[in-house]
Scaffold this motif. Sequence first.
Motif, PDB file in Angstrom:
ATOM      1  N   CYS A  21      -8.187   6.944  -0.861  1.00 46.35           N
ATOM      2  CA  CYS A  21      -7.928   6.414   0.472  1.00 46.35           C
ATOM      3  C   CYS A  21      -7.592   4.924   0.429  1.00 46.35           C
ATOM      4  O   CYS A  21      -8.238   4.150  -0.274  1.00 46.35           O
ATOM      5  CB  CYS A  21      -9.097   6.682   1.418  1.00 46.35           C
ATOM      6  N   VAL A  22      -6.567   4.564   1.188  1.00 47.83           N
ATOM      7  CA  VAL A  22      -6.089   3.182   1.224  1.00 47.83           C
ATOM      8  C   VAL A  22      -6.195   2.662   2.654  1.00 47.83           C
ATOM      9  O   VAL A  22      -5.813   3.351   3.609  1.00 47.83           O
ATOM     10  CB  VAL A  22      -4.621   3.096   0.749  1.00 47.83           C
ATOM     11  N   ALA A  51       6.190   6.863   8.825  1.00 46.64           N
ATOM     12  CA  ALA A  51       5.588   6.519   7.534  1.00 46.64           C
ATOM     13  C   ALA A  51       5.670   7.697   6.568  1.00 46.64           C
ATOM     14  O   ALA A  51       5.971   7.519   5.382  1.00 46.64           O
ATOM     15  CB  ALA A  51       4.140   6.095   7.730  1.00 46.64           C
ATOM     16  N   SER A  52       5.437   8.899   7.066  1.00 48.97           N
ATOM     17  CA  SER A  52       5.499  10.084   6.194  1.00 48.97           C
ATOM     18  C   SER A  52       6.922  10.329   5.703  1.00 48.97           C
ATOM     19  O   SER A  52       7.128  10.719   4.552  1.00 48.97           O
ATOM     20  CB  SER A  52       4.963  11.320   6.926  1.00 48.97           C
ATOM     21  N   LYS A  82       0.815  -1.221   0.000  1.00 45.54           N
ATOM     22  CA  LYS A  82       0.000   0.000   0.000  1.00 45.54           C
ATOM     23  C   LYS A  82       0.845   1.266   0.000  1.00 45.54           C
ATOM     24  O   LYS A  82       0.477   2.260  -0.625  1.00 45.54           O
ATOM     25  CB  LYS A  82      -0.976   0.004   1.170  1.00 45.54           C
ATOM     26  N   THR A  83       1.993   1.233   0.699  1.00 48.75           N
ATOM     27  CA  THR A  83       2.860   2.423   0.719  1.00 48.75           C
ATOM     28  C   THR A  83       3.353   2.735  -0.690  1.00 48.75           C
ATOM     29  O   THR A  83       3.342   3.894  -1.129  1.00 48.75           O
ATOM     30  CB  THR A  83       4.066   2.201   1.656  1.00 48.75           C
ATOM     31  N   ALA A 123      -0.217  10.401   6.152  1.00 46.02           N
ATOM     32  CA  ALA A 123       0.241   9.135   6.734  1.00 46.02           C
ATOM     33  C   ALA A 123      -0.196   9.037   8.190  1.00 46.02           C
ATOM     34  O   ALA A 123      -0.531  10.049   8.822  1.00 46.02           O
ATOM     35  CB  ALA A 123       1.755   9.030   6.629  1.00 46.02           C
ATOM     36  N   MET A 182       7.646   7.870   2.866  1.00 46.09           N
ATOM     37  CA  MET A 182       6.954   8.263   1.640  1.00 46.09           C
ATOM     38  C   MET A 182       7.614   9.462   0.977  1.00 46.09           C
ATOM     39  O   MET A 182       7.787   9.490  -0.243  1.00 46.09           O
ATOM     40  CB  MET A 182       5.484   8.564   1.951  1.00 46.09           C
ATOM     41  N   ASP A 205      -3.438   7.285   3.971  1.00 43.84           N
ATOM     42  CA  ASP A 205      -2.909   5.988   4.382  1.00 43.84           C
ATOM     43  C   ASP A 205      -3.646   5.529   5.648  1.00 43.84           C
ATOM     44  O   ASP A 205      -4.066   6.367   6.461  1.00 43.84           O
ATOM     45  CB  ASP A 205      -1.410   6.123   4.666  1.00 43.84           C
ATOM     46  N   GLU A 206      -3.800   4.211   5.837  1.00 47.28           N
ATOM     47  CA  GLU A 206      -4.442   3.638   7.036  1.00 47.28           C
ATOM     48  C   GLU A 206      -5.804   4.294   7.295  1.00 47.28           C
ATOM     49  O   GLU A 206      -6.150   4.665   8.422  1.00 47.28           O
ATOM     50  CB  GLU A 206      -3.542   3.818   8.271  1.00 47.28           C
ATOM     51  N   LEU A 250       0.530   4.318  -2.746  1.00 46.41           N
ATOM     52  CA  LEU A 250       0.297   5.730  -2.406  1.00 46.41           C
ATOM     53  C   LEU A 250       1.357   6.628  -3.034  1.00 46.41           C
ATOM     54  O   LEU A 250       1.043   7.688  -3.585  1.00 46.41           O
ATOM     55  CB  LEU A 250       0.279   5.893  -0.889  1.00 46.41           C
TER      56      LEU A 250
END
Length: 463
Positions: free
Chosen positions: A235-236, A60-61, A29-30, A55, A64, A210-211, A33
């Motif tokens: 949206c994921v 996580a940010s 998923k990352t 994120a 990315m 994300d999430e 995105l």
Amino acid sequence: MKLNTEQKEAVNCDIARHAKVVAGAGTGKTGVLVARAVHLVTCHRVHLREIRLVAFTKNASKVMNKRIKKTLGLGTSRVATTFHSFCMRILKNCPQSKLAKFTTLDEEQLCSIIKDCMRGVDPKLINKATRAVEVMNKARINQECPVQALKDRYQFNVKQAELLINLYAAAKRKAMKLDYCDMLFEADKLLSNEKAAKWTVEHCRYMLIDEAQDLNTPQWSIVDKLICNGTKVFCVGDPAQSIFEFSGGVVEKFIDFDSMYKGTQTYYLSENYRSSPEIVEVSNWYRKQINKQMNIVSTNCPSASKPTIADFDSLQETSAWLANKLKIKKLDGTKLSQIAILIRGSKQGDVIKKALEEAKIPIKKKGVKNGVSIITIHKAKGREWPTCYLIDPRLTASQWGTYLNNKQTEHCLWYVAITRAKKELVICSSTSRQAAYSGAKKSDKFIIDDTPSRLLQFDSSTI
């Protein structure tokens, strides 16, 4: 990043419509995105300043942003931020905001302010200060009464609870500070102003989330206001990984996203790039226990042994067994940094750490890189290790019941936990057969005990 067919369909979908991507654990998923952000820039000439990739965590940010920069080679523009950081940008930069000079309340400042407020209520209660903020803010997020929450948790009377709430709010205003809860509510409030909403959309024409299954009510309210003013949302998320209900996560909003916003495109990512077929087979069984309608996941990763389950009478017994296993792995040349012990709460971690330290097993911390990670399932979200030991919450004896959630959330936690493992998964189970979730009856089964034996192998060394 090389995309598979499912990923390509999601990344290249119509940018004039919203999109919902249901992504099972380990399905990339990352990467999707990041690829979507790159696609908007390179194929549709969208400027980076019009894209916001939201994120769930700072780490996580950072990942990315690093990937986007590597792909596009564009300056140091921070496309990805946390939701709170996104809100703070709005409050600081929007012309209609009256909070431009306010700053974030850090942990040290929060402790100092709330302790002073608690002294004004009752000096005897000062040891409950920091937790009191969590209780108040959780109530706000869940649209509950903070006064009632303080009464229920700490037996405050109404006068004490109201005084603490008012003192805390006044202290923040005087210091020109906002806590994490304030950021969400103030941004949501500001976006009710049409001019502020239009200004924000100009800087967020495309929002990538994300999430998404873990967004809370004020976060979804902010998303809704942006959508109503023209933002297109991609949206994921994964309903099977909805583990933040305790902090207000509303998974139903993600599940219903395509019915709430007509014309939404829905995609599924089902190819796992992380785990062995044996681990994926177990995870698919867990996934179906959470919701029979859930899509299953497949993998082309190399085959490995079946997940192992070992029974123990106590956490002390488990810890001694773990220490011995890790000694053997260390002697065999296994890098301990490739191993994680996943715990349900910090009290489990304290007992295990003590046993490993006595056995001279390095534990990962600042200054110790080649050590075993002892980490809660919540903090392990988004991470992976070749080998994972999963600790049954029932092994914490009478203490485990104090921090368990409802059945659905606890099942999601176990799904998250088992999907952290790449090659080897060991479940350290309790001989207690009591169901470990709030509101459970004596006759109820816990998901570990109900796992089909064909999916597991049993370790007889504990007998």
